[in-house]
Every structure is written in structure tokens, then in C-alpha cells.
Design an enzyme around this catalytic site. Structure first.
Site, mmCIF file in Angstrom:
data_model
loop_
_atom_site.group_PDB
_atom_site.id
_atom_site.type_symbol
_atom_site.label_atom_id
_atom_site.label_comp_id
_atom_site.label_asym_id
_atom_site.label_seq_id
_atom_site.Cartn_x
_atom_site.Cartn_y
_atom_site.Cartn_z
ATOM 1 N N CYS A 94 0.870 -1.174 0.000
ATOM 2 C CA CYS A 94 0.000 0.000 0.000
ATOM 3 C C CYS A 94 0.908 1.226 0.000
ATOM 4 O O CYS A 94 1.755 1.363 0.890
ATOM 5 C CB CYS A 94 -0.860 -0.026 1.258
ATOM 6 S SG CYS A 94 -1.797 1.474 1.542
ATOM 7 N N CYS A 206 -1.131 4.061 -6.340
ATOM 8 C CA CYS A 206 -1.992 3.395 -5.363
ATOM 9 C C CYS A 206 -2.138 1.957 -5.842
ATOM 10 O O CYS A 206 -2.425 1.716 -7.021
ATOM 11 C CB CYS A 206 -3.359 4.075 -5.316
ATOM 12 S SG CYS A 206 -4.593 3.126 -4.397
HETATM 13 N N1 DGL Z 1 -4.056 0.621 -1.697
HETATM 14 C C1 DGL Z 1 -3.692 1.803 -0.987
HETATM 15 C C2 DGL Z 1 -2.501 2.539 -1.609
HETATM 16 O O1 DGL Z 1 -1.728 1.957 -2.313
HETATM 17 C C3 DGL Z 1 -4.736 2.831 -0.702
HETATM 18 C C4 DGL Z 1 -6.152 2.513 -0.532
HETATM 19 C C5 DGL Z 1 -6.822 3.278 0.600
HETATM 20 O O2 DGL Z 1 -7.045 4.481 0.503
HETATM 21 O O3 DGL Z 1 -7.062 2.618 1.589
HETATM 22 O O4 DGL Z 1 -2.318 3.693 -1.347
#
Ligand code: DGL
Length: 303
Positions: A94, A206
Site C-alpha cells: 500500500c 496506489c
Molecule cells: N491501496 C492503498 C494505496 O496503495 C490505498 C487505498 C486506501 O485508501 O485505503 O495507497
């Protein structure tokens, strides 16, 4: 594959998900489904390994929270993962969590961490002087980490930051449920925005967006490459396994993938699962990525 999402919730513990003698798995953490393509690539490179992925749906989305909240949540989620699965390393799949809390995690836990940051370095190598678009959560686009990466790796390029929190929600609750046409419709506005900004290359900042990468590429056309960090992160996972001398023995794979690789989802009913699109989305993604799906109830009640 047997999928368990219903029934009376019980906290998952290491004794219930693995035998005490099992080899340590590689842990993954994201707020939701974003890190799954990273796990998939890592598994291709390391077929003997077992993987445990915690989708911290209980705190989804991370990207709209402030830094202190994200740090507390991520530390709590990693503690959960360590408690239930004894991972030999944790991949923070993430960008939001990595950008905000990697150094804190490394100071708090003794296991190695692999983080995920927007692929600005390869973008800088793709366009020497141009416009680099970064599609990410609100928190990531605001973080000085991203502008520092540009200064370091693409000093002659302009950075165009595009926050796309709604897209994260759409992917989390439906990317495997909706049709390709629906995905294309939802992506139309961000794609038009990127084209209007005369972007030369797009970085997916993201992890959720990896799931819609092909559709975004289709809308942007062949002249605008779309970059992500999947390959680099998967190779880093291999390196960490080698450096720590902790690569799983070949015979582990012989007993079957599903027994070994799990998708733990926190939050359960409180976030719409089971029932509703999110639950169905998880069921389909677990099947697609060949993971056994389990509800996970965190012991620590961070809100
Ligand atoms: N998957 C997460 C990232 O790479 C973000 C998703 C969220 O906002 O929870 O930033």
C-alpha cells in the site's frame, strides 16, 4: 476451493490457521484488495512460499486519514498479522501506508519490511524531460515523499498529481464484479484529465489501481505508458528472502497452494461483507488469485 466468509466470527490465531511446525509465510498488508497483484507476482517468482495477506478492510480507506491515524492503524494491523501468521517478512502493499509509516514499522518490529512507493524512478527513466502524472490517494499525493522522489529521479520533469480516492472505493467494492465496460466508464474522467494535462507517462501510485491498469491503458492509448511497482517490489521480496536465508523448501509447495496461502479480511459484516458487492468482490478475487478467504477479527480495536 472452500471459501469461508460466513458463520460465527472467531479471532483467527496462528494455531488455527497454521500448524506450529509450518514454515513461516510472507505477510502482505493493504487496506483492501490493492496488494493482491503484488502477491501474485511474488508467488510466480517464489512458488514454494506460502503467503498470508491481511486486507485491513476494517480501516479502509487509508487514503483519507491523517498521518498519525494511518501510522497507528498500520502498526496495529502489522501486530495482528505477526500475531496470527508469524511472517518472516511483511510487504506493505500500500503506497499510503508505506509512504507514511515504513520507518516507524522498521523501528517497531524486528522482521524485514518491503514497502511500495510510486514508480517515479522508472518514470524518470522513461521520460527525461516531460510530464509525469501520478494517480494516487489524497494522502499519498500530499506527501512530500512523492515530490522528493521527483526531485531525485526526474528533476527535469513536471509532476502532475491526480488524487483519485473514489476510484479506490470502486475497485475495493466491485472491480471483479462489474463488467469491463463499467470500468471503462468510471475511468473516463480520470483518463480525460490525464490527457488534458498532456501527460507523457502515468504512475499508478496506489496499489488498488493495478487492478484497472489495462483499462486505463486502453483509454490513454499506446503513446502514454502506465507504470507500476509490481515487478520491482516482487524482485525485492526475492532479494530479502535470499539475504535473510529464509527461502521456503521446495516440498512445502507439494501439499497444495490453498492450504498455504490465505486472504484474511478484517471488518466482516461491519463493512458490508458478507453480503453486498464487497463480499462478492472478495470471493471472486480470492478465487482469481488462488487464495483461501477467511474472516479475521482483530483483537486490537483501533478505530
Ligand atoms: N491501496 C492503498 C494505496 O496503495 C490505498 C487505498 C486506501 O485508501 O485505503 O495507497
Amino acid at each position: 476451493m472452500e471459501v469461508q466468509t460466513t458463520g460465527k466470527k472467531r479471532p483467527v490465531t496462528s494455531s488455527t490457521i497454521f500448524s506450529a511446525t509450518a514454515e513461516q509465510p510472507i505477510g502482505f498488508l493493504d487496506s483492501g484488495v490493492g496488494g493482491l497483484p503484488y502477491l501474485q507476482r511474488a508467488r510466480e517468482l517464489l512458488p514454494e512460499e506460502r503467503f498470508v495477506y491481511l486486507a485491513d478492510r476494517r480501516h479502509f480507506p487509508y487514503g483519507v486519514r491523517n498521518r498519525d491515524e494511518i501510522r497507528a492503524i498500520v502498526i496495529s494491523a502489522v501486530s495482528e498479522l505477526v500475531g496470527v501468521a508469524r511472517p518472516k517478512m511483511v510487504v506493505v502493499a500500500c503506497n499510503t501506508a508505506s509512504v507514511v509509516s515504513l520507518s516507524e514499522l522498521r523501528a517497531t518490529f524486528s522482521i524485514p519490511f518491503v514497502g511500495v512507493v510510486p514508480a517515479i524512478k522508472p518514470a524518470g527513466a522513461t521520460v527525461e524531460k516531460g510530464r509525469i502524472g501520478v494517480l494516487a490517494t489524497e494522502r499519498t499525493v500530499e506527501d512530500p515523499y512523492v515530490s522528493n522522489l521527483i526531485r531525485e529521479f526526474a528533476p527535469n520533469s513536471d509532476l502532475v498529481l491526480v488524487p483519485a480516492g473514489r476510484l479506490v472505493e470502486f475497485i475495493e467494492t466491485g472491480v471483479a464484479v462489474v463488467s469491463r465496460d463499467e470500468i471503462l466508464t468510471v475511468l473516463k474522467i480520470p483518463a480525460e484529465k490525464l490527457i488534458a494535462e498532456s501527460i507523457d507517462v502515468v504512475v499508478l501510485g496506489c496499489t488498488h489501481f493495478i487492478h484497472i491498469r489495462n483499462e486505463l491503458s486502453q483509454l490513454l492509448g499506446p503513446g502514454i505508458p502506465v507504470l507500476d511497482s509490481v515487478e520491482g517490489v516482487a524482485r525485492q521480496i526475492v532479494r530479502v528472502c535470499e539475504q535473510t536465508g529464509k527461502t521456503a523448501r521446495a516440498q512445502q509447495a507439494a501439499t497444495g497452494d490453498q492450504e498455504h496461502s490465505l486472504l484474511l479480511v478484517s471488518g466482516g459484516e461491519s463493512r458490508g461483507a458478507p453480503g453486498g458487492d464487497a463480499a462478492e468482490n472478495y470471493r471472486r478475487l480470492a478465487a482469481k488469485f488462488n487464495l483461501q478467504l477467511l474472516d479475521h477479527e482483530p483483537a486490537d480495536q483501533v478505530r
